[in-house]
Design a protein around this motif. Sequence first.
Motif, PDB file in Angstrom:
ATOM      1  N   THR A  44       0.555  -1.046  -0.265  1.00 29.03           N
ATOM      2  CA  THR A  44       0.388  -0.149  -0.224  1.00 29.03           C
ATOM      3  C   THR A  44       0.417   1.573   0.278  1.00 29.03           C
ATOM      4  O   THR A  44       0.345   2.531  -0.577  1.00 29.03           O
ATOM      5  CB  THR A  44      -0.767   0.042   1.124  1.00 29.03           C
ATOM      6  OG1 THR A  44      -1.749  -1.403   0.677  1.00 29.03           O
ATOM      7  CG2 THR A  44      -1.521   1.185   1.392  1.00 29.03           C
ATOM      8  N   VAL A  45       1.837   1.056   0.915  1.00 28.79           N
ATOM      9  CA  VAL A  45       2.327   2.586   0.792  1.00 28.79           C
ATOM     10  C   VAL A  45       3.371   2.093  -0.355  1.00 28.79           C
ATOM     11  O   VAL A  45       3.560   4.169  -1.130  1.00 28.79           O
ATOM     12  CB  VAL A  45       3.630   2.559   1.919  1.00 28.79           C
ATOM     13  CG1 VAL A  45       4.654   3.736   1.814  1.00 28.79           C
ATOM     14  CG2 VAL A  45       2.826   2.783   3.413  1.00 28.79           C
TER      15      VAL A  45
ATOM     16  N   MET B  43       3.135   6.442  -6.982  1.00 28.10           N
ATOM     17  CA  MET B  43       1.773   7.012  -7.565  1.00 28.10           C
ATOM     18  C   MET B  43       2.604   8.975  -8.024  1.00 28.10           C
ATOM     19  O   MET B  43       1.933   9.509  -8.710  1.00 28.10           O
ATOM     20  CB  MET B  43       0.846   8.041  -7.070  1.00 28.10           C
ATOM     21  CG  MET B  43      -0.166   6.444  -6.901  1.00 28.10           C
ATOM     22  SD  MET B  43      -0.859   6.385  -8.504  1.00 28.10           S
ATOM     23  CE  MET B  43      -1.616   4.295  -8.093  1.00 28.10           C
ATOM     24  N   GLY B  44       3.137   9.292  -7.015  1.00 29.01           N
ATOM     25  CA  GLY B  44       3.839  10.766  -7.287  1.00 29.01           C
ATOM     26  C   GLY B  44       5.014  11.015  -8.253  1.00 29.01           C
ATOM     27  O   GLY B  44       5.464  11.553  -9.165  1.00 29.01           O
TER      28      GLY B  44
ATOM     29  N   PHE C 139       5.353  10.859   6.050  1.00 26.11           N
ATOM     30  CA  PHE C 139       4.903  12.283   5.477  1.00 26.11           C
ATOM     31  C   PHE C 139       6.507  13.241   4.778  1.00 26.11           C
ATOM     32  O   PHE C 139       6.070  13.648   3.833  1.00 26.11           O
ATOM     33  CB  PHE C 139       3.675  12.246   6.367  1.00 26.11           C
ATOM     34  CG  PHE C 139       3.469  14.338   5.885  1.00 26.11           C
ATOM     35  CD1 PHE C 139       2.958  14.922   5.228  1.00 26.11           C
ATOM     36  CD2 PHE C 139       4.690  15.134   6.655  1.00 26.11           C
ATOM     37  CE1 PHE C 139       2.519  15.895   4.939  1.00 26.11           C
ATOM     38  CE2 PHE C 139       4.192  16.109   6.494  1.00 26.11           C
ATOM     39  CZ  PHE C 139       3.507  17.132   5.637  1.00 26.11           C
ATOM     40  N   ALA C 140       7.707  13.649   5.782  1.00 24.92           N
ATOM     41  CA  ALA C 140       7.812  14.681   4.999  1.00 24.92           C
ATOM     42  C   ALA C 140       8.657  13.867   4.215  1.00 24.92           C
ATOM     43  O   ALA C 140       9.447  14.789   3.589  1.00 24.92           O
ATOM     44  CB  ALA C 140       8.702  14.511   6.682  1.00 24.92           C
ATOM     45  N   ASN C 141       9.332  13.259   4.204  1.00 26.12           N
ATOM     46  CA  ASN C 141       9.671  12.382   2.360  1.00 26.12           C
ATOM     47  C   ASN C 141       9.799  12.568   1.579  1.00 26.12           C
ATOM     48  O   ASN C 141      10.005  13.326  -0.165  1.00 26.12           O
ATOM     49  CB  ASN C 141      10.711  10.951   2.504  1.00 26.12           C
ATOM     50  CG  ASN C 141      11.664  10.685   3.408  1.00 26.12           C
ATOM     51  OD1 ASN C 141      12.898  11.376   3.076  1.00 26.12           O
ATOM     52  ND2 ASN C 141      11.801  11.050   5.036  1.00 26.12           N
ATOM     53  N   MET C 142       7.822  12.543   1.759  1.00 28.30           N
ATOM     54  CA  MET C 142       7.298  12.338   0.245  1.00 28.30           C
ATOM     55  C   MET C 142       7.009  13.433  -0.049  1.00 28.30           C
ATOM     56  O   MET C 142       6.772  14.081  -1.289  1.00 28.30           O
ATOM     57  CB  MET C 142       6.250  11.690   0.432  1.00 28.30           C
ATOM     58  CG  MET C 142       5.651  10.114   0.728  1.00 28.30           C
ATOM     59  SD  MET C 142       7.188   9.243  -0.798  1.00 28.30           S
ATOM     60  CE  MET C 142       9.038   9.385  -0.117  1.00 28.30           C
TER      61      MET C 142
ATOM     62  N   GLN D 136      11.091   6.626  -1.960  1.00 26.44           N
ATOM     63  CA  GLN D 136       9.552   5.881  -2.325  1.00 26.44           C
ATOM     64  C   GLN D 136       9.729   4.491  -1.595  1.00 26.44           C
ATOM     65  O   GLN D 136       9.098   4.047  -0.944  1.00 26.44           O
ATOM     66  CB  GLN D 136       8.959   6.068  -3.367  1.00 26.44           C
ATOM     67  CG  GLN D 136       9.155   7.785  -4.220  1.00 26.44           C
ATOM     68  CD  GLN D 136       8.642   7.992  -5.221  1.00 26.44           C
ATOM     69  OE1 GLN D 136       7.711   6.983  -6.255  1.00 26.44           O
ATOM     70  NE2 GLN D 136       7.152   8.700  -5.529  1.00 26.44           N
ATOM     71  N   PHE D 137      10.540   3.844  -1.868  1.00 23.59           N
ATOM     72  CA  PHE D 137      10.676   2.216  -1.998  1.00 23.59           C
ATOM     73  C   PHE D 137      11.642   2.346  -0.779  1.00 23.59           C
ATOM     74  O   PHE D 137      10.908   1.605   0.041  1.00 23.59           O
ATOM     75  CB  PHE D 137      11.612   1.914  -3.009  1.00 23.59           C
ATOM     76  CG  PHE D 137      11.878  -0.261  -2.785  1.00 23.59           C
ATOM     77  CD1 PHE D 137      11.290  -1.550  -2.771  1.00 23.59           C
ATOM     78  CD2 PHE D 137      13.353  -0.598  -1.570  1.00 23.59           C
ATOM     79  CE1 PHE D 137      10.965  -2.570  -2.192  1.00 23.59           C
ATOM     80  CE2 PHE D 137      13.247  -1.508  -0.980  1.00 23.59           C
ATOM     81  CZ  PHE D 137      12.324  -2.523  -1.368  1.00 23.59           C
ATOM     82  N   LEU D 138      12.120   2.816  -0.367  1.00 19.47           N
ATOM     83  CA  LEU D 138      12.825   2.704   0.982  1.00 19.47           C
ATOM     84  C   LEU D 138      12.103   3.136   1.669  1.00 19.47           C
ATOM     85  O   LEU D 138      12.176   2.718   3.248  1.00 19.47           O
ATOM     86  CB  LEU D 138      14.065   3.886   0.955  1.00 19.47           C
ATOM     87  CG  LEU D 138      15.263   4.017   2.295  1.00 19.47           C
ATOM     88  CD1 LEU D 138      15.546   3.145   3.134  1.00 19.47           C
ATOM     89  CD2 LEU D 138      16.146   5.255   1.890  1.00 19.47           C
ATOM     90  N   GLN D 139      11.172   4.283   1.921  1.00 14.78           N
ATOM     91  CA  GLN D 139      10.494   4.827   2.752  1.00 14.78           C
ATOM     92  C   GLN D 139       9.001   3.595   2.900  1.00 14.78           C
ATOM     93  O   GLN D 139       8.499   3.254   3.778  1.00 14.78           O
ATOM     94  CB  GLN D 139       9.530   6.516   2.601  1.00 14.78           C
ATOM     95  CG  GLN D 139      10.316   7.336   3.071  1.00 14.78           C
ATOM     96  CD  GLN D 139      11.290   7.255   4.192  1.00 14.78           C
ATOM     97  OE1 GLN D 139      10.353   7.195   5.615  1.00 14.78           O
ATOM     98  NE2 GLN D 139      12.471   7.507   4.117  1.00 14.78           N
TER      99      GLN D 139
END
Length: 264
Positions: free
Chosen positions: A103-104, A110-111, A190-193, A241-244
């Motif tokens: 999900t994450v 999607m970004g 949240f902050a990273n994205m 994105q993968f790391l988060q």
Amino acid sequence: MRTTILITSPDRWTAPGLELFEFAPIFPGGPEWLTKPVLIALLSSVIAIALCWAAFAKPKIIPRGWQSIGEYAYLFVRDQIARPNLGADSDRWMGFLLTIFLTVLIWNLMGVIPLIQFPVAAHIAFPLVLALTVYGIKIYLGVRHHGVRGYLRGIVHLPGLPGWAYGLYAPMILAEVFITSLFTHFVRLFANMFAGHILLAFFSSVGFWFLFEQLTPLGAGLGVLGVLMTIVMTAFEMFIQFLQAFLFAMLAGMFIASGLRGAH
């Protein structure tokens, strides 16, 4: 007192800002909550369900196609997230952890999808809901398996610590377990994205403006630089994105393990 008024000219480039995260309802006069991020989150759920269905609905002995992709994702979550944190309990929680990870990950990716280009986790409400779900499970497991007193005792107890030191240590560790851990879980994602979305929008805006909107001999080089940085930052952002997604799922596994074992 002198008031300075900033007038934005249509012929002047302006950096993208918080307006990137402000969304009107999809349908005029429709529900306020039905916005683009909500639709993307729903689409992400459909994609995650479809991926798991295609991979595991009719498994073959020799995996191919979607089953291969699904098994790679499953083995990654099992070996890198579930087993290191949950040990013998890992299989019981694989469905939940795999769902969290996929999900994450899909939210984040999607970004960089054309025409969508918004990471759902950059809207703080979405990672907060996932983090609260994990938080609730952690507390429930701790109380169910150890009782309220046993759970609190397991969190606070530190072998070899003098009795007088618990007056300082206990409030700090309780705050970390019941308050700080929740915020660090969702704020990191949240902050990273959020920052990544801003950076991608910034460089792509520079490239588009100086190459297409206001092409000049002096600005062309800046526009090319903007395009190149957009490509580089997109690749880097996909790694983040993968790391988060991995870190968020790993912390979920750690928190579930802490509830099962009754320790911090």
